[in-house]
Motif scaffolding. Structure first.
Motif, PDB file in Angstrom:
ATOM      1  N   ALA A  57       0.221  10.419  83.387  1.00 48.05           N
ATOM      2  CA  ALA A  57       0.638  10.977  81.852  1.00 48.05           C
ATOM      3  C   ALA A  57       1.201   9.784  80.814  1.00 48.05           C
ATOM      4  N   PRO A  58       1.109  10.089  79.732  1.00 46.36           N
ATOM      5  CA  PRO A  58       1.750   8.830  78.810  1.00 46.36           C
ATOM      6  C   PRO A  58       3.428   8.331  79.282  1.00 46.36           C
ATOM      7  N   ALA A  59       3.393   7.171  79.525  1.00 43.93           N
ATOM      8  CA  ALA A  59       4.761   6.888  79.509  1.00 43.93           C
ATOM      9  C   ALA A  59       5.770   7.294  78.788  1.00 43.93           C
ATOM     10  N   GLY A  60       6.731   7.906  79.375  1.00 41.13           N
ATOM     11  CA  GLY A  60       7.975   8.480  78.469  1.00 41.13           C
ATOM     12  C   GLY A  60       7.900   9.432  77.412  1.00 41.13           C
ATOM     13  N   SER A  61       6.735  10.264  77.621  1.00 41.62           N
ATOM     14  CA  SER A  61       6.440  11.373  76.612  1.00 41.62           C
ATOM     15  C   SER A  61       5.833  12.336  77.247  1.00 41.62           C
ATOM     16  N   SER A  62       6.316  13.543  76.893  1.00 38.98           N
ATOM     17  CA  SER A  62       5.844  14.997  77.401  1.00 38.98           C
ATOM     18  C   SER A  62       5.830  15.952  76.223  1.00 38.98           C
ATOM     19  N   SER A  63       4.980  16.863  76.258  1.00 34.18           N
ATOM     20  CA  SER A  63       4.777  17.820  75.219  1.00 34.18           C
ATOM     21  C   SER A  63       3.812  19.085  75.737  1.00 34.18           C
ATOM     22  N   PRO A  64       4.054  20.166  75.219  1.00 34.45           N
ATOM     23  CA  PRO A  64       2.949  21.142  75.919  1.00 34.45           C
ATOM     24  C   PRO A  64       1.553  20.660  75.614  1.00 34.45           C
ATOM     25  N   THR A  65       1.263  19.896  74.515  1.00 33.72           N
ATOM     26  CA  THR A  65      -0.058  19.590  74.257  1.00 33.72           C
ATOM     27  C   THR A  65      -0.564  18.683  75.541  1.00 33.72           C
ATOM     28  N   ILE A  66       0.412  17.648  75.588  1.00 28.18           N
ATOM     29  CA  ILE A  66       0.013  16.567  76.804  1.00 28.18           C
ATOM     30  C   ILE A  66      -0.147  17.401  78.147  1.00 28.18           C
ATOM     31  N   ALA A  67       0.760  18.370  78.340  1.00 27.69           N
ATOM     32  CA  ALA A  67       0.531  19.088  79.457  1.00 27.69           C
ATOM     33  C   ALA A  67      -0.720  19.834  79.623  1.00 27.69           C
ATOM     34  N   LEU A  68      -1.149  20.338  78.519  1.00 25.15           N
ATOM     35  CA  LEU A  68      -2.595  20.933  78.519  1.00 25.15           C
ATOM     36  C   LEU A  68      -3.691  19.923  78.718  1.00 25.15           C
ATOM     37  N   ALA A  69      -3.488  18.803  78.289  1.00 25.38           N
ATOM     38  CA  ALA A  69      -4.683  17.906  78.592  1.00 25.38           C
ATOM     39  C   ALA A  69      -4.529  17.378  80.186  1.00 25.38           C
ATOM     40  N   LEU A 112      -9.488   4.331  83.954  1.00 29.29           N
ATOM     41  CA  LEU A 112      -9.991   5.084  82.761  1.00 29.29           C
ATOM     42  C   LEU A 112      -8.974   5.428  81.770  1.00 29.29           C
ATOM     43  N   LEU A 113      -8.848   4.865  80.520  1.00 25.86           N
ATOM     44  CA  LEU A 113      -8.010   5.183  79.696  1.00 25.86           C
ATOM     45  C   LEU A 113      -8.426   6.201  78.414  1.00 25.86           C
ATOM     46  N   ILE A 114      -7.389   7.198  78.180  1.00 26.46           N
ATOM     47  CA  ILE A 114      -7.833   8.175  77.114  1.00 26.46           C
ATOM     48  C   ILE A 114      -6.599   7.499  76.180  1.00 26.46           C
ATOM     49  N   THR A 115      -6.888   7.190  74.931  1.00 26.70           N
ATOM     50  CA  THR A 115      -5.674   6.740  74.115  1.00 26.70           C
ATOM     51  C   THR A 115      -5.839   7.617  72.753  1.00 26.70           C
ATOM     52  N   ALA A 116      -4.875   7.554  72.131  1.00 23.19           N
ATOM     53  CA  ALA A 116      -4.505   8.490  70.900  1.00 23.19           C
ATOM     54  C   ALA A 116      -3.307   8.064  70.255  1.00 23.19           C
ATOM     55  N   ARG A 117      -3.164   8.348  68.974  1.00 26.90           N
ATOM     56  CA  ARG A 117      -2.046   8.199  68.270  1.00 26.90           C
ATOM     57  C   ARG A 117      -0.999   9.515  68.365  1.00 26.90           C
ATOM     58  N   ARG A 118      -1.711  10.542  68.332  1.00 28.20           N
ATOM     59  CA  ARG A 118      -1.012  11.752  68.598  1.00 28.20           C
ATOM     60  C   ARG A 118      -1.311  12.459  69.830  1.00 28.20           C
ATOM     61  N   ASP A 119      -0.560  13.515  70.148  1.00 24.02           N
ATOM     62  CA  ASP A 119      -0.660  14.353  71.439  1.00 24.02           C
ATOM     63  C   ASP A 119      -2.243  15.112  71.321  1.00 24.02           C
ATOM     64  N   ILE A 120      -2.345  15.586  70.033  1.00 25.53           N
ATOM     65  CA  ILE A 120      -3.612  16.338  70.132  1.00 25.53           C
ATOM     66  C   ILE A 120      -4.908  15.380  70.271  1.00 25.53           C
ATOM     67  N   GLY A 121      -4.599  14.137  70.081  1.00 17.36           N
ATOM     68  CA  GLY A 121      -5.766  13.426  70.096  1.00 17.36           C
ATOM     69  C   GLY A 121      -6.113  13.215  71.721  1.00 17.36           C
ATOM     70  N   LEU A 122      -4.968  13.131  72.531  1.00 15.87           N
ATOM     71  CA  LEU A 122      -4.942  13.030  73.811  1.00 15.87           C
ATOM     72  C   LEU A 122      -5.753  14.271  74.418  1.00 15.87           C
ATOM     73  N   LEU A 123      -5.555  15.456  73.792  1.00 22.79           N
ATOM     74  CA  LEU A 123      -6.190  16.647  74.387  1.00 22.79           C
ATOM     75  C   LEU A 123      -7.689  16.627  73.973  1.00 22.79           C
ATOM     76  N   TYR A 124      -7.994  16.447  72.898  1.00 18.86           N
ATOM     77  CA  TYR A 124      -9.191  16.085  72.340  1.00 18.86           C
ATOM     78  C   TYR A 124      -9.843  15.198  73.283  1.00 18.86           C
ATOM     79  N   GLY A 125      -9.402  13.911  73.585  1.00 10.82           N
ATOM     80  CA  GLY A 125      -9.876  13.083  74.486  1.00 10.82           C
ATOM     81  C   GLY A 125     -10.361  13.526  75.987  1.00 10.82           C
ATOM     82  N   ALA A 126      -9.545  14.319  76.375  1.00  9.78           N
ATOM     83  CA  ALA A 126      -9.474  14.812  77.666  1.00  9.78           C
ATOM     84  C   ALA A 126     -10.738  15.700  77.499  1.00  9.78           C
ATOM     85  N   PHE A 127     -10.973  16.575  76.736  1.00  8.54           N
ATOM     86  CA  PHE A 127     -12.205  17.468  76.654  1.00  8.54           C
ATOM     87  C   PHE A 127     -13.508  16.522  76.626  1.00  8.54           C
TER      88      PHE A 127
END
Length: 690
Positions: A57-69, A112-127
């Motif tokens: 998970a991203p260091a020091g960050s958690s949200s429902p969207t990141i949990a979905l990713a 393998l890195l998935i990077t984004a500025r926002r949580d939703i970008g991480l979800l899109y990157g995961a997909f």
């Protein structure tokens, strides 16, 4: 006793026979896919034993969207030979929704890195990572940055609160308004997950032919329950608003948008909605079209109506999407000119939080239309392109018609107003009229799922090739077997053109039977308004066929940029696919490559029917390689399509021949019935008919 021994002997023989022969049969038939009812769409079934990838998970960050990713990577990502890390990084190049996929190398190995500025970008990157690996991409060679070309990518549901879906061919509405908000069907989350997997970020829940009741407190609470489900997936909800709601709900004597009391009512209504849904997207409005109320009822303009609503939403960050589909009797010369005539003079007069939503073509979601002339003609106005994913004019759920080529054709069309400007480059939003319902497979058939998929993929990146997206969808839906790809890809890529050929070749359009739009009706001429009748659109008679939209006719070509208008002014420089859209020509008009217009018209009808038969043969070749339930349903639908393509061809030719009295070209079969037989067909219970 003897009988019992006999039964056991037969049973033993049968077991030995099956053990010997079944492997040979399976070898001959090829691999047999696991049965599927289509519910999992292109996302696939979860593996019985999930791949043991290490996900960080991203260091020091958690949200429902990141949990979905994280959950998506654990559920769906095939085994990769390195850990996967999600990273939030302030990279302006990614925008608010974009993502990057890359390999980081260190002394400890690769990550393998998935990077984004926002949580939703991480979800899109995961997909995107899951899609890349599932479609054969090498996870060790990743170097991808992706951000959406169009900011607002939305589905418009034409769902009514009684559960009926207008122009829907996949069952009742997905939204069970009766049990909401108390019962939240788990399917709503599955729907949101499917949309997030392809980057859809907005949903209009109700029909553009709106009911004012959708804006009452009980329905706001129901909408809020859906918004709560969709929010972690990056999806904002919108509602279609009925402009007469201040009268119907508020008891006001008028709905004139210039009236201060009307404006105050909408401000209070917006405040009420945002108290329940803080991230509410805004309103979609159909006004002064097909009987819907609107500002023109009071002598006001579309800008007056849109801006009044925009002011009510502005302090909440909401958006008004105002449809430019104005199907009314205001211009008797040519229905195709109405939207441009009403909206282009208003360029620059719409508020900043208004988007004018323009259909892909100037009439109504036909199998082929030219790009709408408003694209590029309103540079001071935010525009959306509206496509129809549901196949109102392309065979409903039963005809295979992959719409990727249709969407791409419009998005890539040059506007002619600026060098290099295409329709796609003019857009602030892109909307698709959804083909989703309560059917177990969501869209009425497995191939209709591909249209939902390709719409969203092109909304994210209009430069994608429809064939590449088709192959991507096939691999995720049916598997990567070469024989399946070799058979199904050409089926999909030829299918839309086949529908054009057997329903309206060479630019003919709107020849469908009245109301339900099921089957041919080019002879219909007895409806109250001229533009309700198919004869209005083809103008066929003994001497010729087609709608003259040049300077000698309605002059609709003058609405296009000069360079495009000049090309459309002459039949010789008009694309053959749009010839009869813009020109009325004699039946013996000479066509490129030799032959007459009549012979070419017949050839294309014949080609459409032949293509459907070829599609069915290709599908037969993959039996046993695709699970039987989906194979059988598709084969049955292709049989329907083959029968109805022949019906379209025969009925149309019988009618044209009754006008031109010309024989069919040598080798072209006569219609199966006489014209009167086709005219007498009735279908009072066709689905999706409002």
């Amino acid at each position: 006793m003897r009988q019992g021994r006999h039964r056991r002997g037969i049973t033993g023989w049968a077991v030995r026979f099956c053990a010997a022969v079944l492997p040979l049969l399976l070898l001959l038939l090829g691999p047999v896919a696991r049965a599927s009812d289509g519910y999992s769409l292109w996302l696939g079934e979860p593996a019985p034993t999930p791949a043991a990838n290490r996900i960080e998970a991203p260091a020091g960050s958690s949200s429902p969207t990141i949990a979905l990713a994280m959950a998506e990577l654990r559920r769906s990502l095939p085994r990769v030979p390195m850990p996967v890390r999600l990273v939030l990084a302030d990279d302006p190049a990614l925008g608010d929704e974009g993502f990057g996929l890359r390999i980081a190398r260190s002394g400890k190995g690769q990550t393998l890195l998935i990077t984004a500025r926002r949580d939703i970008g991480l979800l899109y990157g995961a997909f995107a990572l899951v899609r890349h690996v599932r479609t054969g991409g090498d996870p060790g060679e990743l170097a991808l940055t992706s951000r959406p070309a169009v900011p607002l990518r939305m589905l418009n549901h034409w769902d009514n609160i009684d559960g009926f879906v207008e122009r829907g061919y996949a069952g009742r509405s997905l939204w069970d308004w009766w049990t909401l908000p108390d019962f939240v069907d788990p399917r709503y989350a599955d729907y949101a997950r499917a949309n997030a997997s392809v980057g859809i970020n907005a949903v209009v829940l109700n029909n553009v032919n709106a009911s004012a009741e959708s804006l009452t407190a009980p329905y706001i609470a129901k909408t809020a329950a859906l918004a709560d489900v969709f929010r972690p997936y990056g999806i904002r909800v919108f509602l279609s608003a009925r402009l007469s709601a201040p009268q119907e709900l508020g008891g006001l004597p008028t709905a004139d948008p210039r009236n201060p009391s009307v404006a105050a009512w909408w401000r209070e209504k917006a405040d009420e909605i945002y108290r329940s849904i803080p991230d509410f997207g805004g309103f979609l409005v159909k006004a002064n079209s097909e009987g819907q109320p609107g500002p023109r009822d009071y002598g006001a303009s579309h800008a007056d109506g849109a801006n009044m609503l925009a002011a009510a939403l502005a302090r909440h960050g909401g958006t008004v999407i105002w449809r430019a589909f104005v199907y009314a009797d205001t211009d008797p010369t040519d229905r195709a000119k109405q939207a441009y005539a009403e909206f282009q003079p208003l360029d620059g007069r719409f508020a900043d939080n208004v988007i004018v939503q323009v259909k892909n073509g100037p009439i109504d979601f036909q199998p082929r239309e030219p790009a709408h002339p408003l694209f590029g003609a309103m540079p001071a106005t935010r525009l959306a392109a509206e496509f129809q994913i549901t196949k109102e004019y392309l065979g409903f759920a039963t005809h295979l018609a992959y719409l990727g080529p249709l969407f791409a054709e419009t998005l890539a069309a040059p506007t002619g107003h600026r060098p290099g400007q295409t329709v796609a480059s003019t857009l602030s939003a892109i909307a698709g009229v959804a083909n989703i319902g309560r059917d177990r497979d969501w869209t009425g058939s497995v191939f209709n799922q591909a249209n939902w998929y390709v719409f969203a993929r092109l909304a994210w990146d209009p430069s994608l090739a429809p064939e590449a997206v088709a192959r991507e969808w096939i691999v995720q839906t049916f598997g990567a077997e070469p024989a399946v790809l070799a058979a199904v890809t050409p089926m999909m890529m030829q299918s839309r053109e086949a529908v054009v050929d057997y329903t309206g070749p060479l630019g003919l359009a709107h020849l469908f039977a009245t109301g339900h739009h099921y089957g041919p009706g080019p002879w219909v001429d007895d409806l109250a308004r001229p533009e309700w009748n198919p004869v209005y659109y083809h103008r066929a008679g003994p001497s010729g066929i087609g709608f003259d939209r040049t300077a000698t006719g309605s002059n609709a070509i003058a609405q296009y940029a000069p360079a495009i208008a000049a090309r459309l002014a002459r039949p010789e420089t008009t694309p053959p696919e749009l010839l009869l859209w813009f020109h009325h020509l004699p039946w013996d008009f000479p066509m490129p490559g030799g032959g007459t217009l009549w012979h070419e018209l017949v050839r294309r009808y014949d080609r459409g029917v032949a293509t459907v038969h070829a599609m069915r043969r290709r599908w037969a070749s993959v039996r046993g390689r695709i699970d039987e339930p989906r194979w059988h349903k598709t084969d049955s639908f292709l049989a329907i399509q083959a029968r109805e393509a022949a019906w379209w061809r025969d009925a149309s030719l019988a009618y044209w021949m009754s006008l031109n009295h010309l024989p069919l070209p040598p080798g072209s079969a006569a219609p199966a019935h006489d014209l009167e037989w086709y005219r007498q067909q009735r279908f009072p219970h066709a689905p999706g008919n409002p």
